[in-house]
Design a protein around this motif. Sequence first.
Motif, short mmCIF file in Angstrom:
data_model
loop_
_atom_site.label_atom_id
_atom_site.label_comp_id
_atom_site.label_asym_id
_atom_site.label_seq_id
_atom_site.Cartn_x
_atom_site.Cartn_y
_atom_site.Cartn_z
N GLN A 78 -17.88 -16.36 -33.84
CA GLN A 78 -17.22 -17.16 -32.76
C GLN A 78 -17.37 -16.86 -31.38
OE1 GLN A 78 -16.00 -20.11 -34.49
NE2 GLN A 78 -17.02 -18.71 -36.34
N GLU A 113 -12.58 -17.47 -27.73
CA GLU A 113 -12.07 -17.55 -29.00
C GLU A 113 -11.70 -16.47 -29.58
OE1 GLU A 113 -14.84 -21.66 -29.31
OE2 GLU A 113 -14.90 -20.12 -30.76
N VAL A 155 -11.44 -24.63 -27.90
CA VAL A 155 -12.90 -24.85 -28.39
C VAL A 155 -13.27 -25.52 -27.49
CG1 VAL A 155 -12.43 -24.17 -30.74
CG2 VAL A 155 -12.52 -26.40 -30.05
N HIS A 206 -11.13 -26.45 -35.07
CA HIS A 206 -11.97 -25.75 -35.65
C HIS A 206 -11.34 -24.87 -36.74
CE1 HIS A 206 -15.77 -23.77 -36.66
NE2 HIS A 206 -15.37 -22.63 -35.96
N VAL A 252 -11.71 -21.69 -39.34
CA VAL A 252 -12.58 -20.81 -39.74
C VAL A 252 -12.20 -19.81 -40.96
CG1 VAL A 252 -13.78 -18.31 -38.82
CG2 VAL A 252 -13.10 -20.29 -37.16
N ARG A 257 -23.21 -13.57 -31.48
CA ARG A 257 -22.97 -15.05 -32.24
C ARG A 257 -24.49 -15.55 -32.68
NH1 ARG A 257 -19.81 -19.60 -31.81
NH2 ARG A 257 -20.78 -21.63 -31.45
N THR A 294 -20.28 -21.92 -36.72
CA THR A 294 -20.28 -21.44 -35.48
C THR A 294 -19.68 -22.69 -34.60
OG1 THR A 294 -22.56 -22.34 -35.12
CG2 THR A 294 -22.22 -19.91 -35.57
N ASN A 295 -19.47 -23.81 -35.07
CA ASN A 295 -18.80 -24.92 -34.46
C ASN A 295 -19.84 -25.37 -33.27
OD1 ASN A 295 -17.01 -27.02 -33.96
ND2 ASN A 295 -15.85 -25.87 -32.51
#
Length: 397
Positions: free
Chosen positions: A232, A236, A259, A265, A267, A325, A346-347
């Motif tokens: 992430q 965040e 986000v 989102h 996780v 990331r 990972t959005n």
Amino acid sequence: MKQMLTTKSLDAMPPATTKRYEVRDQKVNGLHVRVSTTGAKVFYTLVRPNGSRRRIKIGPYPVVSLADARRRAMEIARDVELGEFDKASEVSEASALTLGETIPKFIELHAKPNTKDWKRTESVLHRFDGLKDRPIDQIKRQDVSKVLDGIIANGTPTRANRALSAIKKLMNWCVMRGDIETSPVALLRPPTREIPRDRVLNDDEIRMIWHHCDVEGYPFGPFLKLLMMTGQRRAEVSDMRWSELNLDEGIWELPANRVKNARLHIVPLPDQAVEILHSLHKFLDSDFVFTTTGRSAISGFGRLKERVDTALPDGTADWRFHDFRRTASTGMAKLGVMPHVIDAVTNHKSGVVSGVGATYNRYTYFNEKREALGLWASEVTRIATKHLEMNAVKTSE
């Protein structure tokens, strides 16, 4: 052009194509609206105090309504006819705020409500402090170019791009408010061509950083471990709240306001991440997971990177926290995770699911995300403990 101004007609006026245009009101003599190339609309009125033609600025629409503009234009016309027109009371275009006065207003009224990273924007805008005493409507393109040239000369060309982006946003905001008619930096292009980063940490680097986390301790040690393990964004993870976590079910719910794409989102936390979080103590009456004061999330990431750098061998290629990331995404791909699942973890919108599919596909891939993060967490754990296993083998021999 002259017409009966209405709220509907004002809203429908298109931006100017080449230079600003004016539309005069048929109801109130002298009242007119100027429309700029950005679509900003500003009311003015024309009067003749002492026989000399004067244009008086009333204010931007819709901050100033049509009814207010007409009332103000009639008040000014009455004062002129009665000989009571006071030059000191007119809203003059020369009375613009300075850049130094405008920046705090921009941060408070626009950046804070609309940008999660407003502190960085504020910091970047201070690079223009040499112009802070200049009225905002007297800043020219050349002035900004000189500041950008100075940033590049200091050996930080990409920061010049960030500075230009920040000052453009500020100037566009001023245009929309009617503080200035046009942005002096509208035609400026980023001075430096940026090459997208493709840095991925190798196994040795992951291992060394992981073991530095144990030396670092709370709060930065476990923060770094979760950053590597979850993939992430830095803010965040660093701003994680206990109220976002359900450790019994291994779920972290990131609210839309935290986000980048402003959508909830979820996780699924791997067992290793849950174990780390269970080991942390909580500050009394604080919702922040990683904090040194209890009142705010951790900061000082530049100093943290300097400490981590000491754990890496000399000559280690430049790395950044954001590379964790990319490393997680690459690692999951190597483990056989499908691209659309990595994007869901990972959005991130990469175009794998796009168009109509992106609009109507609201399936969150929760189970697939849990499996993917579980695989990656196990891989990170394997990498981190590899040297211990090797040492154990050597000792037994």
